[in-house]
Design a protein around this motif. Structure first.
Motif, PDB file in Angstrom:
ATOM      1  N   THR A 169       0.825  -1.205   0.000  1.00  0.00           N
ATOM      2  CA  THR A 169       0.000   0.000   0.000  1.00  0.00           C
ATOM      3  C   THR A 169       0.863   1.261   0.000  1.00  0.00           C
ATOM      4  N   CYS A 170       0.287   2.300  -0.571  1.00  0.00           N
ATOM      5  CA  CYS A 170       0.910   3.620  -0.547  1.00  0.00           C
ATOM      6  C   CYS A 170      -0.218   4.636  -0.599  1.00  0.00           C
ATOM      7  N   THR A 171       0.087   5.915  -0.578  1.00  0.00           N
ATOM      8  CA  THR A 171      -0.949   6.930  -0.733  1.00  0.00           C
ATOM      9  C   THR A 171      -0.770   7.615  -2.083  1.00  0.00           C
ATOM     10  N   LEU A 172      -1.878   8.073  -2.646  1.00  0.00           N
ATOM     11  CA  LEU A 172      -1.864   8.742  -3.948  1.00  0.00           C
ATOM     12  C   LEU A 172      -2.806   9.931  -3.907  1.00  0.00           C
ATOM     13  N   SER A 173      -2.380  11.030  -4.527  1.00  0.00           N
ATOM     14  CA  SER A 173      -3.238  12.201  -4.672  1.00  0.00           C
ATOM     15  C   SER A 173      -2.918  12.890  -5.985  1.00  0.00           C
ATOM     16  N   VAL A 174      -3.894  13.633  -6.519  1.00  0.00           N
ATOM     17  CA  VAL A 174      -3.720  14.412  -7.752  1.00  0.00           C
ATOM     18  C   VAL A 174      -4.318  15.791  -7.504  1.00  0.00           C
ATOM     19  N   ARG A 175      -3.503  16.832  -7.656  1.00  0.00           N
ATOM     20  CA  ARG A 175      -3.949  18.191  -7.360  1.00  0.00           C
ATOM     21  C   ARG A 175      -3.576  19.160  -8.484  1.00  0.00           C
ATOM     22  N   GLY A 235       4.434   2.053   1.705  1.00  0.00           N
ATOM     23  CA  GLY A 235       4.325   3.282   2.470  1.00  0.00           C
ATOM     24  C   GLY A 235       4.677   4.556   1.730  1.00  0.00           C
ATOM     25  N   ASP A 236       5.003   4.471   0.437  1.00  0.00           N
ATOM     26  CA  ASP A 236       5.349   5.671  -0.332  1.00  0.00           C
ATOM     27  C   ASP A 236       4.178   6.649  -0.367  1.00  0.00           C
ATOM     28  N   LYS A 237       4.517   7.931  -0.435  1.00  0.00           N
ATOM     29  CA  LYS A 237       3.520   8.984  -0.596  1.00  0.00           C
ATOM     30  C   LYS A 237       3.695   9.567  -1.996  1.00  0.00           C
ATOM     31  N   VAL A 238       2.757   9.266  -2.883  1.00  0.00           N
ATOM     32  CA  VAL A 238       2.858   9.685  -4.285  1.00  0.00           C
ATOM     33  C   VAL A 238       1.891  10.842  -4.523  1.00  0.00           C
ATOM     34  N   GLU A 239       2.423  11.928  -5.083  1.00  0.00           N
ATOM     35  CA  GLU A 239       1.616  13.110  -5.367  1.00  0.00           C
ATOM     36  C   GLU A 239       1.835  13.555  -6.808  1.00  0.00           C
ATOM     37  N   TRP A 240       0.740  13.772  -7.525  1.00  0.00           N
ATOM     38  CA  TRP A 240       0.787  14.369  -8.856  1.00  0.00           C
ATOM     39  C   TRP A 240       0.290  15.795  -8.716  1.00  0.00           C
ATOM     40  N   LYS A 280       5.822  13.678  -7.451  1.00  0.00           N
ATOM     41  CA  LYS A 280       6.832  13.575  -6.403  1.00  0.00           C
ATOM     42  C   LYS A 280       6.492  12.401  -5.500  1.00  0.00           C
ATOM     43  N   VAL A 281       7.537  11.820  -4.930  1.00  0.00           N
ATOM     44  CA  VAL A 281       7.372  10.684  -4.028  1.00  0.00           C
ATOM     45  C   VAL A 281       8.108  10.999  -2.737  1.00  0.00           C
ATOM     46  N   ASN A 282       7.386  10.972  -1.642  1.00  0.00           N
ATOM     47  CA  ASN A 282       7.963  11.292  -0.335  1.00  0.00           C
ATOM     48  C   ASN A 282       8.637  12.659  -0.359  1.00  0.00           C
ATOM     49  N   ASP A 283       7.951  13.628  -0.980  1.00  0.00           N
ATOM     50  CA  ASP A 283       8.393  15.022  -1.053  1.00  0.00           C
ATOM     51  C   ASP A 283       9.619  15.242  -1.931  1.00  0.00           C
ATOM     52  N   TRP A 284       9.968  14.283  -2.768  1.00  0.00           N
ATOM     53  CA  TRP A 284      11.083  14.444  -3.717  1.00  0.00           C
ATOM     54  C   TRP A 284      10.557  14.321  -5.143  1.00  0.00           C
ATOM     55  N   PHE A 285      10.964  15.267  -5.996  1.00  0.00           N
ATOM     56  CA  PHE A 285      10.607  15.205  -7.409  1.00  0.00           C
ATOM     57  C   PHE A 285      11.712  14.445  -8.145  1.00  0.00           C
ATOM     58  N   PRO A 286      11.474  13.192  -8.531  1.00  0.00           N
ATOM     59  CA  PRO A 286      12.502  12.424  -9.249  1.00  0.00           C
ATOM     60  C   PRO A 286      12.872  13.095 -10.571  1.00  0.00           C
ATOM     61  N   ASN A 287      14.128  12.931 -10.960  1.00  0.00           N
ATOM     62  CA  ASN A 287      14.602  13.526 -12.214  1.00  0.00           C
ATOM     63  C   ASN A 287      14.505  12.521 -13.359  1.00  0.00           C
ATOM     64  N   TYR A 288      13.552  11.587 -13.250  1.00  0.00           N
ATOM     65  CA  TYR A 288      13.315  10.622 -14.319  1.00  0.00           C
ATOM     66  C   TYR A 288      11.830  10.292 -14.375  1.00  0.00           C
TER      67      TYR A 288
END
Length: 295
Positions: free
Chosen positions: A160-166, A271-276, A253-261
């Motif tokens: 499980t993880c969390t997902l949101s789109v804003r 437990g990841d926190k995924v945000e779009w 971003k995942v866990n408050d980090w914007f990946p560069n890929y």
């Protein structure tokens, strides 16, 4: 007969001139976009609406926003009036310069790429370019390195993880948004409220987003970009890149980090926190400026 031939020749010349003017004027598809690298040729574009059953009608489960009643502030009115659009193409350098100007202050780098750490964790960095084969720079120490989709192994283990789109940044820039799209912006800027969702071990951020948007009947469009070996998200909830200026688009971003890929290369963990999030200013307004190529 000669008279008709002359008409045909004149018509052909006119068409040729119009094609040349279209291309030279910057409206050619290859001249549009805000990636630092040239936009890669996509082998596939998919709209989630197209994969529903014919008897289903995907709709957004969000309330329409209240239309703006106030005008832009005086200090920002000139920037809004001269907002960047796909009709006024800009170079990558001009976009970065404009993003910093609108922000009003320099952007400070939070994460520093770590070559040794990245190589020790499996990234193959080309010394001549400073990137891997998919144009990705080393990741910061402690951050996950990309996992290629073709190498991913999906296990039959539910996590499980969390997902949101804003898209709440649009609320601060409604004057930049085309009026016909105002009703698509939720009053609180939330398209998909943060919630716990399930995924299988080995799946990517893209796998998760695609499944949840389909399950919740939220429109989504993406294209596969071989140059970056990842899917690129063009639109969610019928809100697309460039809808709020040429510096706008979707980022994750995942866990408050914007990946560069790309999102297809980010392997999820428990437990990841995924945000779009939707940016109107090349990532500066959401804290992801460095992921777009800014320094």
């Amino acid at each position: 007969m000669k008279k008709y031939k002359r008409h045909i020749i004149i018509g052909s010349i006119i068409i040729a001139v119009l094609v040349f003017a279209f291309w030279w004027g910057g409206d050619a598809p290859s001249l549009r976009g805000w990636n630092i690298e040239p936009t890669p040729k996509a082998t596939e574009r998919v709209v989630i609406d197209d994969i529903y059953d014919h008897d289903e009608s995907p709709t957004q489960t969000v309330e329409p926003t209240i239309l703006p009643t106030s005008s832009p502030t005086a200090e920002n009115s000139e920037k809004i009036q001269n907002k960047p659009t796909a009709d006024k193409p800009m170079t990558a350098e001009e976009k970065i310069e404009l993003a910093e100007e609108i922000a009003g202050e320099p952007y400070e780098e939070i994460y520093t790429p770590d070559l040794e750490y990245s190589e020790n964790n499996g990234m193959n960095i080309d010394e001549s370019t400073g990137t891997d084969e998919y144009k990705t720079e080393p990741v910061p120490e402690g951050k996950p390195v990309p996992v290629e989709p073709q190498d991913a192994v999906i296990e039959n283990k539910e996590l499980t993880c969390t997902l949101s789109v804003r898209c709440d940044t649009i609320l601060d820039n409604m004057s930049w948004l085309d009026k016909e799209k105002w009703e698509l912006v939720p009053s609180d800027g939330v398209i998909f409220k943060e919630q716990t969702v399930e995924f299988y071990d080995g799946e990517s951020v893209f796998d998760l987003l695609q499944r949840e948007m389909k399950n919740n009947k939220i429109h989504m469009e993406f294209e596969n970009t071989p140059m970056y070996n990842s899917a690129y998200i063009e639109g969610i909830g019928n809100l697309y890149e460039f809808d709020c200026g040429e510096l706008s688009g979707w980022m994750y971003k995942v866990n408050d980090w914007f990946p560069n890929y790309g999102c297809s290369r980010y392997r999820l963990k428990q437990g990841d926190k995924v945000e779009w999030v939707y940016t109107c200013n090349l990532g500066i307004d959401v804290g992801g400026y460095s992921a777009t190529g800014g320094e």
